[in-house]
Design an enzyme around this catalytic site. Sequence first.
Site, short mmCIF file in Angstrom:
data_model
loop_
_atom_site.label_atom_id
_atom_site.label_comp_id
_atom_site.label_asym_id
_atom_site.label_seq_id
_atom_site.Cartn_x
_atom_site.Cartn_y
_atom_site.Cartn_z
N VAL A 186 40.70 37.00 44.33
CA VAL A 186 40.68 37.53 43.77
C VAL A 186 39.77 38.11 44.02
CG1 VAL A 186 39.57 37.84 41.14
CG2 VAL A 186 41.28 35.79 42.03
N CYS A 187 39.40 39.88 44.33
CA CYS A 187 38.30 40.43 43.90
C CYS A 187 37.66 40.31 45.58
CB CYS A 187 37.38 40.53 42.91
SG CYS A 187 36.36 41.48 43.59
N GLN A 188 36.73 39.49 45.23
CA GLN A 188 35.83 39.29 46.50
C GLN A 188 36.86 37.81 47.24
OE1 GLN A 188 32.29 36.93 46.48
NE2 GLN A 188 31.64 37.87 48.19
N GLY A 206 39.52 37.57 47.16
CA GLY A 206 40.78 37.94 47.68
C GLY A 206 40.03 38.91 49.52
N MET A 258 44.31 40.11 44.77
CA MET A 258 44.38 40.85 42.95
C MET A 258 42.96 41.29 43.44
SD MET A 258 45.57 38.31 40.71
CE MET A 258 45.96 39.71 38.91
#
Lengths: 351, 198
Positions: A144-146, A148, A168
């Site tokens: 998720v985000c970072q 990811g 994501m």
Amino acid sequence: MIGLTPERIAEELRGYSARLTEGVQTLSRIGEIEAGVSARDAVYREDKLTLYRYRPRAEKPHSVPLLIVYALVNRPYMMDIQEDRSMIRGLLESGVDVYLIDWGYPDAGDRKLTLGDYIHRYIRHCVDYLRERCQRDSINLLGVCQGGALSLCFSSLYPEKVRNLVTMVTPVDFHTPDNVLTHLIRHVNVDLMVDTFGNVPGAMLNFAFLSLSPFRLAGQKYVDLIDIIDDLNALKNFLRMEKWINDSPDQAGEAFRQFAKDFFQQNKLVKGEVVIGDRRVELRNLTMPVLNVYATQDHLVPPPASRALAALHGSPDYSELSFKGGHIGIYVSARAQREVPPAIAAWLLAH
Amino acid sequence: MTDPTDTPSAPPNPFDTEFLIKQARSYLAFGEQMSAFSSQLHGNLQDGEDWGAVLRRNFDQFKAATVGSAGDASAAPEQGQLWTQMLELWRQSTATLGPGAPAGGETDAWRAYRQVQNQYLDLLRRSASAALDLLEQQLQDRANAGKSIDSLRDLYNLWVDCNEKTYGQMLRGADYGELNGRLFNSLLQCYPKGETRP
């Protein structure tokens, strides 16, 4: 403008003040706000890290576990924020066996933690724990985000341990023209910041996020709160989000230094120049199936920043899932609950 | 190891009611300013003057009074905060970092920081001023289209939209990126090196 008379303004201000007084009393009585609603068990701990398993909601959960790697900034309960707004619950109900890494709150003793520690040690240990627990050579990973970006690094370095990779709202190209966070940090002396503070204060990161839209996020939002001040449920939902927004862990200094310089300032991930520990990250080593999920109205990670992965991976099975919404809406909006977890679960179960 | 909903070491409820009250005060200050503006505007309109000309003249006075209050120590704090939301955020954030300002007189680093902070304030003031130009334009457009704003909240929301628009344009400009970097870097110079947060 003509219709707005001083009398009308005075009347509105009186009404606003009355509701404010009432609201402050309600807020003082509301008690502690809980966030994170799904039952879970801690199954592995290392330093401040806790690996949780969410209790399955399907009779026979999928045999390949899904490990969620959240960002180091903010807290992962965003993905399980309330009963009817929980991506984790959606995945559980679709039959996915969900695990999540909670990074905890770094303190002075974590100042020297590097991205190498996070990737070669923490993520790898969690993945190995799950491989052994589930008797699998490889598991599913969702970043998720970072988180990811960390998952991309891990999957490039250890492709044999990752069966499927889901990213994501994950930044890949940090230098797309619309990347405001990069714009803000480009001229910041990151070495001076880390050398000064050790760990980077969560308050500074929070400031950076709020600074993207200060009149809405620090002003209008609280004026609008008056509209829901007598709706206890709506108020609690608001306070849950507030809790999450303000719950910003400090960042381990050395890891922040490398992430800010190599990823944000020098955009090394797309150039194949990121080195984690002593190993270079090559995104073309991503040979497992990849699902790249992005939000079309994401103001923190613009779609082109995520979609850059399409040209860099080495997978024969790469696909994208586009969600019409923003960086947070993709987790908490009502439409996201209907669209995103079922789509991810269906993709995972089909692979 | 059952652990259903905890968030270890999390602050319990970080929502600060004082912050809500502070924002409410700013909104009330906005209302008071708009009330004075509206009163003046309607007084002139009763004299039969053209709406556009009256709006323009009164708006210029209004702009000078409000944007000029930003950073003015003699102005009411709510008034200044209203037009410089960003600077207020910056001050709140830096206050959480611990003491950076020298206790025994100003150092060169602190003076340099204050200088950059003033430049930052100038940039914010220009953005706030541009937002008021935009607001005036939008009010003119609405009046020309026969639409009016009948509530303070609608006017406030329009003002927020205008500020977000001009602020967003400023934020994405090269000047802002460079100044934002200098602001951070000059602040960092005010702290002793090697401090590790607990």
